[in-house]
Write a protein that holds these residues in place. Structure first.
Motif, PDB file in Angstrom:
ATOM      1  N   GLY A 187      -5.448  -3.275  -4.391  1.00  0.00           N
ATOM      2  CA  GLY A 187      -4.081  -2.795  -4.237  1.00  0.00           C
ATOM      3  C   GLY A 187      -4.027  -1.279  -4.351  1.00  0.00           C
ATOM      4  N   GLY A 188      -2.972  -0.718  -3.855  1.00  0.00           N
ATOM      5  CA  GLY A 188      -2.705   0.699  -4.055  1.00  0.00           C
ATOM      6  C   GLY A 188      -3.589   1.642  -3.260  1.00  0.00           C
ATOM      7  N   VAL A 189      -4.264   1.132  -2.241  1.00  0.00           N
ATOM      8  CA  VAL A 189      -5.148   2.010  -1.461  1.00  0.00           C
ATOM      9  C   VAL A 189      -4.407   2.698  -0.311  1.00  0.00           C
ATOM     10  N   GLY A 190      -3.159   2.274  -0.088  1.00  0.00           N
ATOM     11  CA  GLY A 190      -2.356   2.960   0.932  1.00  0.00           C
ATOM     12  C   GLY A 190      -2.021   2.131   2.158  1.00  0.00           C
ATOM     13  N   LYS A 191      -2.114   0.820   2.049  1.00  0.00           N
ATOM     14  CA  LYS A 191      -1.774  -0.034   3.199  1.00  0.00           C
ATOM     15  C   LYS A 191      -0.365   0.247   3.710  1.00  0.00           C
ATOM     16  N   SER A 192       0.590   0.215   2.779  1.00  0.00           N
ATOM     17  CA  SER A 192       1.990   0.353   3.216  1.00  0.00           C
ATOM     18  C   SER A 192       2.234   1.752   3.774  1.00  0.00           C
ATOM     19  N   SER A 193       1.639   2.756   3.126  1.00  0.00           N
ATOM     20  CA  SER A 193       1.811   4.124   3.633  1.00  0.00           C
ATOM     21  C   SER A 193       1.233   4.235   5.033  1.00  0.00           C
ATOM     22  N   LEU A 225       2.505  13.183   1.997  1.00  0.00           N
ATOM     23  CA  LEU A 225       2.512  11.778   2.409  1.00  0.00           C
ATOM     24  C   LEU A 225       3.195  10.938   1.327  1.00  0.00           C
ATOM     25  N   ARG A 226       2.856  11.229   0.077  1.00  0.00           N
ATOM     26  CA  ARG A 226       3.463  10.470  -1.030  1.00  0.00           C
ATOM     27  C   ARG A 226       4.965  10.754  -1.098  1.00  0.00           C
ATOM     28  N   ASP A 255       4.296  -8.277   2.469  1.00  0.00           N
ATOM     29  CA  ASP A 255       3.982  -8.257   1.034  1.00  0.00           C
ATOM     30  C   ASP A 255       5.239  -8.736   0.302  1.00  0.00           C
ATOM     31  N   ASN A 301      -8.562   5.860   3.481  1.00  0.00           N
ATOM     32  CA  ASN A 301      -7.422   6.640   2.970  1.00  0.00           C
ATOM     33  C   ASN A 301      -7.820   7.318   1.667  1.00  0.00           C
ATOM     34  N   MET A 302      -7.138   8.393   1.353  1.00  0.00           N
ATOM     35  CA  MET A 302      -7.408   9.196   0.152  1.00  0.00           C
ATOM     36  C   MET A 302      -8.824   9.767   0.218  1.00  0.00           C
ATOM     37  N   PRO A 350      -6.753  12.293   4.365  1.00  0.00           N
ATOM     38  CA  PRO A 350      -6.923  12.948   3.067  1.00  0.00           C
ATOM     39  C   PRO A 350      -5.751  12.674   2.129  1.00  0.00           C
ATOM     40  N   ILE A 351      -5.947  12.946   0.880  1.00  0.00           N
ATOM     41  CA  ILE A 351      -4.849  12.876  -0.087  1.00  0.00           C
ATOM     42  C   ILE A 351      -3.884  14.018   0.234  1.00  0.00           C
ATOM     43  N   ASP A 352      -2.627  13.718   0.273  1.00  0.00           N
ATOM     44  CA  ASP A 352      -1.649  14.726   0.653  1.00  0.00           C
ATOM     45  C   ASP A 352      -0.338  14.414  -0.061  1.00  0.00           C
TER      46      ASP A 352
HETATM   47  N1  LIG Z   1      -3.247   9.809   1.523  1.00  0.00           N
HETATM   48  C1  LIG Z   1      -2.425   9.784   0.480  1.00  0.00           C
HETATM   49  N2  LIG Z   1      -2.111  10.924  -0.179  1.00  0.00           N
HETATM   50  C2  LIG Z   1      -1.267  10.903  -1.237  1.00  0.00           C
HETATM   51  N3  LIG Z   1      -0.704   9.808  -1.725  1.00  0.00           N
HETATM   52  C3  LIG Z   1      -0.972   8.634  -1.119  1.00  0.00           C
HETATM   53  C4  LIG Z   1      -1.852   8.559   0.011  1.00  0.00           C
HETATM   54  N4  LIG Z   1      -1.913   7.258   0.404  1.00  0.00           N
HETATM   55  C5  LIG Z   1      -1.124   6.572  -0.419  1.00  0.00           C
HETATM   56  N5  LIG Z   1      -0.569   7.383  -1.345  1.00  0.00           N
HETATM   57  C6  LIG Z   1       0.298   7.007  -2.461  1.00  0.00           C
HETATM   58  O1  LIG Z   1      -0.400   6.018  -3.195  1.00  0.00           O
HETATM   59  C7  LIG Z   1       0.474   5.012  -3.653  1.00  0.00           C
HETATM   60  C8  LIG Z   1       0.012   3.651  -3.130  1.00  0.00           C
HETATM   61  O2  LIG Z   1       0.156   3.645  -1.737  1.00  0.00           O
HETATM   62  P1  LIG Z   1       0.698   2.352  -0.967  1.00  0.00           P
HETATM   63  O3  LIG Z   1       1.867   1.770  -1.664  1.00  0.00           O
HETATM   64  O4  LIG Z   1       0.831   2.740   0.445  1.00  0.00           O
HETATM   65  O5  LIG Z   1      -0.561   1.416  -1.166  1.00  0.00           O
HETATM   66  P2  LIG Z   1      -0.682  -0.150  -0.900  1.00  0.00           P
HETATM   67  O6  LIG Z   1      -2.101  -0.396  -0.556  1.00  0.00           O
HETATM   68  O7  LIG Z   1       0.338  -0.585   0.055  1.00  0.00           O
HETATM   69  O8  LIG Z   1      -0.336  -0.714  -2.337  1.00  0.00           O
HETATM   70  P3  LIG Z   1      -0.072  -2.263  -2.696  1.00  0.00           P
HETATM   71  O9  LIG Z   1      -1.420  -2.902  -2.700  1.00  0.00           O
HETATM   72  O10 LIG Z   1       0.548  -2.190  -4.043  1.00  0.00           O
HETATM   73  O11 LIG Z   1       0.827  -2.820  -1.643  1.00  0.00           O
HETATM   74  C9  LIG Z   1       1.852   5.390  -3.154  1.00  0.00           C
HETATM   75  O12 LIG Z   1       2.501   6.078  -4.182  1.00  0.00           O
HETATM   76  C10 LIG Z   1       1.575   6.323  -2.002  1.00  0.00           C
HETATM   77  O13 LIG Z   1       2.609   7.265  -1.820  1.00  0.00           O
END
Ligand SMILES: Nc1ncnc2c1ncn2[C@@H]1O[C@H](COP(=O)(O)OP(=O)(O)OP(=O)(O)O)[C@@H](O)[C@H]1O
Ligand SMILES: [Mg+2]
Length: 410
Positions: A154-160, A360-361, A182, A312-313, A355-357
């Motif tokens: 989780g939290g790797v940025g799928k939704s973003s 984006l957040r 989700d 991502n990141m 990249p981390i940005d």
């Molecule tokens: N490249 C990035 N740079 C900065 N922040 C990021 C980046 N990608 C994601 N984030 C931040 O990381 C957090 C998790 O991202 P996100 O919700 O997209 O992940 P997810 O994989 O959908 O999480 P989950 O598994 O909980 O659904 C969010 O706060 C998002 O803004």
């Protein structure tokens, strides 16, 4: 379009509507001769229903057109139910369109309400003759490319990634929809800035749209921030409704934002939309990559295609120097792609590294995707590049499961 607000979970039909009537007049001067009915109807054909985005003439919404000798025109438009939030817009748009016809001196728009039978006909029109509850994207010959965004952790940025890909593709002129699959951890509407509520015509749900993207999420049906406490079969049913009962129209691309891991929803997606291609998101970290690879490997069992990997990141550009700080290590995306290539026996590419940005957040928190607010930022351009690769692929049967099983299983 007159619609019922969808009040609770995806379920329950509309309506039963008291009579509603609205009026608008216009008195622009125009010279004779009086306009023909054909000319007025042609003008009405240019008026789209604001939610369905199709001409009101195609939707059976024009009840009558009456033209007086003095060039005055009275149009009666059907709303599907009373209390339609769009009645003002419809009235204005009809008035404007008819006023533009040569010879029209005055426009009166009255509103009526469809009967149950007319609503059923409209729903059938929207379904395009397709049987109720059929998922259009799973039909043989569907031209909509469906991408399921998956990850191990989780939290790797799928939704973003999902939201930004969708916004980027829509900005490129594609018709894009997003299903927030989700169910427990829904987050797409906020990230996309979609604060509208879905509306309902018969048993069809009209999805709100934001930044040019149609979106549906369980969060639109739950009061406040109430948690969804459902077991697998209910999750499956919700996903099925999102796919079958939502009026998506003719989409070029549908993105499904999956929960992390290889749970019920991933299996439901494989069953409901077997031609969905998997896009795996991972961070560069070794541990995350291993789990992502496991999640991607499920595609072998479900005979789904993996379209590629997004890392991502991938590093943080140092704010004080030109260096990249590898916060989560390096190489995870490539490792996942290599592992999945071996497992599937096909080439699984790394489609991009984001990249981390901070922007984006922030964009996610504010509902303003970074690909739109800062398209040339490192993260914005990396995601736009991935969107170009996915959106630019031939519209067609690519990725369609042939339903065959390889003789040699891995
Ligand atoms: N490249 C990035 N740079 C900065 N922040 C990021 C980046 N990608 C994601 N984030 C931040 O990381 C957090 C998790 O991202 P996100 O919700 O997209 O992940 P997810 O994989 O959908 O999480 P989950 O598994 O909980 O659904 C969010 O706060 C998002 O803004
Ligand atoms: Mg998410």
């Amino acid at each position: 379009m007159a619609v019922t607000r969808v009040s609770s979970a995806v379920f329950g039909a509309g309506v039963g509507a008291p009579y509603h009537r609205g009026m608008a007049t216009d008195t622009s001067a125009a010279s004779s001769p009086a306009p023909t009915e054909d000319a007025v109807r042609a003008a009405l054909a240019t008026v789209d229903d604001p939610e369905i985005h199709r001409p009101i003439t195609d939707l059976g919404m024009v009840k009558s057109v009456e033209i007086g000798d003095d060039g005055s025109v009275a149009v009666t438009v059907y709303l599907t139910v009373s209390g339609c939030p769009m009645r003002e817009t419809i009235t204005e748009n009809v008035t404007r369109a008819v006023r533009g016809v040569a010879g029209v001196t005055d426009v009166t728009v009255s509103l009526d309400v469809m009967s149950d039978e007319q609503r059923r006909e409209l729903a059938a029109t929207l379904r395009g003759g397709q049987a109720e509850r059929e998922i259009p994207f799973a039909r043989p010959g569907s031209l909509t490319r469906v991408y399921a965004i998956a990850s191990g952790k989780g939290g790797v940025g799928k939704s973003s990634v999902t939201v930004n890909l969708a916004a980027a593709m829509a900005a490129d002129g594609l018709k894009v929809g997003v299903v927030d699959a989700d169910i427990y951890g829904h987050s797409v509407p906020r990230m996309l800035g979609a604060d509208g509520r879905p509306t309902q015509v018969e048993n069809m749900i009209m999805p709100p749209s934001a930044n040019g993207v149609k979106v549906i999420s369980i969060g639109m049906f739950t009061p406040g921030n109430a948690p969804v406490v459902w077991r697998g079969p209910m999750l499956h049913r919700a996903l099925q409704q999102f796919l079958a009962d939502v009026y998506w129209g003719d989409l070029d691309v549908l993105l499904l934002d999956l929960p992390p891991g290889t749970g019920d929803i991933a299996i439901s997606v494989a069953q409901l939309v077997p031609n969905a291609e998997i896009l795996v998101v991972t961070t560069p970290q070794q541990a995350a990559a291993e789990v992502a690879e496991r999640a991607g490997s499920i595609a072998v069992q479900t005979h789904q295609k993996i379209v590629g990997v997004v890392e991502n990141m991938s590093g943080l550009p140092c704010p004080h120097c030109d260096e990249m700080v590898d916060v989560f290590g390096t190489g995870g995306g490539q490792r996942v792609a290599d592992g999945l290539s071996r497992t599937t026996g096909t080439t699984v590419p790394v489609l991009g590294s984001i990249p981390i940005d901070v922007r984006l957040r922030e964009g996610g928190d504010e509902g303003r995707p970074v690909v739109l607010t800062d398209p040339d930022s490192p993260a914005g351009s990396a995601i736009r590049s991935v969107a170009g690769k996915l959106g630019g692929r031939q519209r067609g049967l690519a990725g369609m499961s042939l339903g065959i099983t390889p003789r040699n299983k891995f």
